[in-house]
Write an enzyme that holds these catalytic residues in place. Sequence first.
Site, PDB file in Angstrom:
ATOM      1  N   THR A 142      59.752 -22.519   2.923  1.00 29.33           N
ATOM      2  CA  THR A 142      60.500 -23.693   3.377  1.00 29.33           C
ATOM      3  C   THR A 142      59.599 -24.646   4.155  1.00 29.33           C
ATOM      4  O   THR A 142      59.729 -25.856   4.068  1.00 29.33           O
ATOM      5  CB  THR A 142      61.673 -23.258   4.287  1.00 29.33           C
ATOM      6  OG1 THR A 142      62.425 -22.241   3.620  1.00 29.33           O
ATOM      7  CG2 THR A 142      62.588 -24.412   4.605  1.00 29.33           C
ATOM      8  N   SER A 176      56.186 -21.962  13.644  1.00 31.45           N
ATOM      9  CA  SER A 176      57.381 -22.556  14.246  1.00 31.45           C
ATOM     10  C   SER A 176      58.107 -21.635  15.221  1.00 31.45           C
ATOM     11  O   SER A 176      57.527 -21.218  16.209  1.00 31.45           O
ATOM     12  CB  SER A 176      58.309 -23.019  13.128  1.00 31.45           C
ATOM     13  OG  SER A 176      59.316 -23.805  13.670  1.00 31.45           O
ATOM     14  N   HIS A 177      59.353 -21.306  14.899  1.00 25.73           N
ATOM     15  CA  HIS A 177      60.172 -20.526  15.830  1.00 25.73           C
ATOM     16  C   HIS A 177      59.914 -19.028  15.706  1.00 25.73           C
ATOM     17  O   HIS A 177      60.510 -18.244  16.443  1.00 25.73           O
ATOM     18  CB  HIS A 177      61.644 -20.819  15.553  1.00 25.73           C
ATOM     19  CG  HIS A 177      62.006 -20.501  14.134  1.00 25.73           C
ATOM     20  ND1 HIS A 177      61.629 -21.307  13.094  1.00 25.73           N
ATOM     21  CD2 HIS A 177      62.649 -19.456  13.589  1.00 25.73           C
ATOM     22  CE1 HIS A 177      62.046 -20.765  11.966  1.00 25.73           C
ATOM     23  NE2 HIS A 177      62.656 -19.650  12.232  1.00 25.73           N
ATOM     24  N   ASP A 209      61.335 -25.241  20.437  1.00 20.81           N
ATOM     25  CA  ASP A 209      60.807 -24.025  19.815  1.00 20.81           C
ATOM     26  C   ASP A 209      59.285 -23.957  19.870  1.00 20.81           C
ATOM     27  O   ASP A 209      58.645 -24.761  20.561  1.00 20.81           O
ATOM     28  CB  ASP A 209      61.290 -23.935  18.363  1.00 20.81           C
ATOM     29  CG  ASP A 209      60.629 -24.975  17.478  1.00 20.81           C
ATOM     30  OD1 ASP A 209      60.276 -26.047  18.012  1.00 20.81           O
ATOM     31  OD2 ASP A 209      60.447 -24.730  16.282  1.00 20.81           O
ATOM     32  N   ASP A 213      56.763 -24.851  17.969  1.00 19.95           N
ATOM     33  CA  ASP A 213      55.943 -26.034  17.668  1.00 19.95           C
ATOM     34  C   ASP A 213      56.616 -27.348  18.052  1.00 19.95           C
ATOM     35  O   ASP A 213      56.144 -28.426  17.674  1.00 19.95           O
ATOM     36  CB  ASP A 213      55.535 -26.048  16.193  1.00 19.95           C
ATOM     37  CG  ASP A 213      56.723 -26.131  15.261  1.00 19.95           C
ATOM     38  OD1 ASP A 213      57.817 -25.672  15.656  1.00 19.95           O
ATOM     39  OD2 ASP A 213      56.573 -26.632  14.137  1.00 19.95           O
ATOM     40  N   ASP A 246      59.534 -28.811  17.275  1.00 21.40           N
ATOM     41  CA  ASP A 246      60.337 -29.687  16.414  1.00 21.40           C
ATOM     42  C   ASP A 246      61.831 -29.367  16.468  1.00 21.40           C
ATOM     43  O   ASP A 246      62.649 -30.142  16.003  1.00 21.40           O
ATOM     44  CB  ASP A 246      59.817 -29.709  14.968  1.00 21.40           C
ATOM     45  CG  ASP A 246      59.727 -28.338  14.331  1.00 21.40           C
ATOM     46  OD1 ASP A 246      60.127 -27.353  14.981  1.00 21.40           O
ATOM     47  OD2 ASP A 246      59.246 -28.258  13.185  1.00 21.40           O
ATOM     48  N   ARG A 247      62.183 -28.209  17.030  1.00 20.33           N
ATOM     49  CA  ARG A 247      63.609 -27.883  17.124  1.00 20.33           C
ATOM     50  C   ARG A 247      64.143 -28.216  18.514  1.00 20.33           C
ATOM     51  O   ARG A 247      63.368 -28.339  19.462  1.00 20.33           O
ATOM     52  CB  ARG A 247      63.826 -26.394  16.891  1.00 20.33           C
ATOM     53  CG  ARG A 247      63.481 -25.952  15.500  1.00 20.33           C
ATOM     54  CD  ARG A 247      63.852 -24.509  15.289  1.00 20.33           C
ATOM     55  NE  ARG A 247      63.626 -24.146  13.907  1.00 20.33           N
ATOM     56  CZ  ARG A 247      64.249 -23.181  13.267  1.00 20.33           C
ATOM     57  NH1 ARG A 247      65.135 -22.444  13.891  1.00 20.33           N
ATOM     58  NH2 ARG A 247      63.994 -22.927  12.001  1.00 20.33           N
ATOM     59  N   LYS A 251      61.158 -33.182  12.161  1.00 21.64           N
ATOM     60  CA  LYS A 251      62.192 -33.130  13.184  1.00 21.64           C
ATOM     61  C   LYS A 251      61.499 -33.107  14.536  1.00 21.64           C
ATOM     62  O   LYS A 251      60.321 -32.778  14.617  1.00 21.64           O
ATOM     63  CB  LYS A 251      63.101 -31.932  12.978  1.00 21.64           C
ATOM     64  CG  LYS A 251      62.401 -30.595  12.851  1.00 21.64           C
ATOM     65  CD  LYS A 251      63.424 -29.571  12.382  1.00 21.64           C
ATOM     66  CE  LYS A 251      62.864 -28.161  12.412  1.00 21.64           C
ATOM     67  NZ  LYS A 251      62.272 -27.758  11.131  1.00 21.64           N
TER      68      LYS A 251
HETATM   69  C1  G16 Z   1      61.990 -24.747   8.889  1.00 22.60           C
HETATM   70  C2  G16 Z   1      62.228 -25.990   8.097  1.00 22.60           C
HETATM   71  C3  G16 Z   1      63.663 -26.423   8.247  1.00 22.60           C
HETATM   72  C4  G16 Z   1      64.597 -25.300   7.877  1.00 22.60           C
HETATM   73  C5  G16 Z   1      64.261 -24.072   8.692  1.00 22.60           C
HETATM   74  C6  G16 Z   1      65.049 -22.855   8.258  1.00 22.60           C
HETATM   75  O1  G16 Z   1      62.115 -25.032  10.244  1.00 22.60           O
HETATM   76  O2  G16 Z   1      61.377 -27.029   8.511  1.00 22.60           O
HETATM   77  O3  G16 Z   1      63.857 -27.530   7.440  1.00 22.60           O
HETATM   78  O4  G16 Z   1      65.919 -25.670   8.096  1.00 22.60           O
HETATM   79  O5  G16 Z   1      62.905 -23.741   8.535  1.00 22.60           O
HETATM   80  O6  G16 Z   1      64.699 -22.550   6.941  1.00 22.60           O
HETATM   81  P1  G16 Z   1      65.164 -21.211   6.267  1.00 22.60           P
HETATM   82  O7  G16 Z   1      66.663 -21.218   6.343  1.00 22.60           O
HETATM   83  O8  G16 Z   1      64.639 -21.282   4.867  1.00 22.60           O
HETATM   84  O9  G16 Z   1      64.598 -20.065   7.067  1.00 22.60           O
HETATM   85  P2  G16 Z   1      60.968 -24.662  11.259  1.00 22.60           P
HETATM   86  O10 G16 Z   1      61.447 -25.148  12.582  1.00 22.60           O
HETATM   87  O11 G16 Z   1      60.854 -23.171  11.151  1.00 22.60           O
HETATM   88  O12 G16 Z   1      59.764 -25.364  10.725  1.00 22.60           O
END
Ligand code: G16
Length: 543
Positions: free
Chosen positions: A18, A113-114, A277, A279, A281-282, A376
């Site tokens: 993703t 990320s998270h 989070d 990085d 962005d959340r 984001k």
């Molecule tokens: C990433 C994506 C988001 C997505 C999220 C969850 O977020 O950038 O667009 O909504 O993962 O994705 P999934 O449901 O496939 O785990 P982040 O903040 O992890 O970069």
Amino acid sequence: MDIITVETSPIAGQKPGTSGLRKKTRTFMERHFLENFIQAIWIGIGGVAGKTLVLGGDGRYFNDRAAQVVLRMAAASGATKVIVGQNAILSTPAASNLIRQRKTDGGIILSASHNPGGEDGDFGVKFNTANGGPAPEGVTAKIFEATKDLTSYQIMEAQDVDLSVLGTTSMGRMEIEVVDPVTDYQALMETIFDFDKIRALIAGGFTLHFDAMHAVTGPYAKAILEGALGAPEGSVVNAVPLPDFGQGHPDPNPIWAKDLMDRMFGDTAPDFGAASDGDGDRNMIVGKNIYVTPSDSLAALAANATLAPAYADGLKAVARSMPTSRALDRVALRLGCDCYETPTGWKFFGNLLDAGRATLCGEESAGTGSDHVREKDGLWAVLFWLNILAERKISVADLMADHWNSYGRNYYSRHDYEAVDSDNAEALMEGLRAKLADLPGKSFAGLTVESADEFAYDDPVDGSRSEGQGLRVTTSGGGRIVFRLSGTGTEGATLRVYLERVETDPAELDMDPQEALAGIIAAAEALAGIREHTGRDAPDVIT
Ligand code: G16
């Protein structure tokens, strides 16, 4: 300085998900793993020779080592320049901003990320294109193809660059500029929001608490909330980014930001609470005794957007990922603007934003953003809320009550089943997929299915089609259930079940979401046999 060509062979499993490639840190540290993927990025983007890139990461374990590898590989393959955040730190939105402001050819962001960090946690790499956004599927597909037949990579033999010192240096013929990670981002925020109004709100006694979760937003929040906006020192906590995020899980939701929740639901709660989070962005927004779901936050921001200077002329249109609640659609209807529905993944908003077809975007997974960057943006969302509260002089709880009274309330929850056996998760999805066409008209736990399909997205800008983006079922009583497998996990499969029901009766707007959704939850179980397939009695995480 010599350029060395290292022989290698393809490594399986380097398919970006993703959001970039995420793996266990130890996997990334294995011989050739990182180097192979970086070389594949260079191939996938048509070569890095003559290009200028941005480089930074969220500071997690291996961030510093990986940044040196990227620099040596960029130099070896002929990059002209790399702009790096000091100590290889850049939040994802700040990186997006730098890519755009400096008109570079893209950037590499080192982050999972998270996901938890540390030697036993996760690491990740993603490539963002010249618009500042995550590489679209066409590019990630090329990168993945390149990982499959790689036989060598190029790397420069060089000493580590001291990334703690601001200024310009070089590696071979490549220029390296080390920049302060916060300065440009803060300047951008000052053009979007009314800092004077927010400053006056805080000076008037409004209290806030921002939990940076030992992750990258600490320095940004300190500089902006405490520095520029005058919040008392200590308003930002856990502000020093740590390689293992203090052994925490830098995911801003009621489960992982429990300290924040306890504080906001305690006797001495401040007026406003927020978290971001790994990085940056959340975002998570909490008021006194109220947690605002990401979907509701998105809808409330859209409804009040014109109160912030950058959006004073109104929104061109809005967009949400398909599993995000349809609270936003109700606002868009009232505003008379389009509401696009995209697959999960911020990359799908890029074309809409670039084409000027959407201003505000958001996802249920705690991501909200606008056309100011192409990612984001956690702190941006926090400032947006503060700007609105400063204008409306109202509490978070009253603002949401007012919103639900006006638009109705989309009760919403996501149930996650983590690290499920991949075959079992696939079997659940396959079983449901096979019977989708027969579902309409049938009843499950007392609810009748109105429609059922597998979501596919036709990008209105470039015409590309993305299939297999989640199974969705709508029911009588304004309900909706979505089933999806996560694309960001690093262990087995994560089944996400998104549950939603709209309520417009003014007497029913103050329920506990799990209670309000009990019927929908029972219908989801009856539809998909979640317990049987996952072997779990209950979800691992409920948000
Ligand atoms: C990433 C994506 C988001 C997505 C999220 C969850 O977020 O950038 O667009 O909504 O993962 O994705 P999934 O449901 O496939 O785990 P982040 O903040 O992890 O970069």
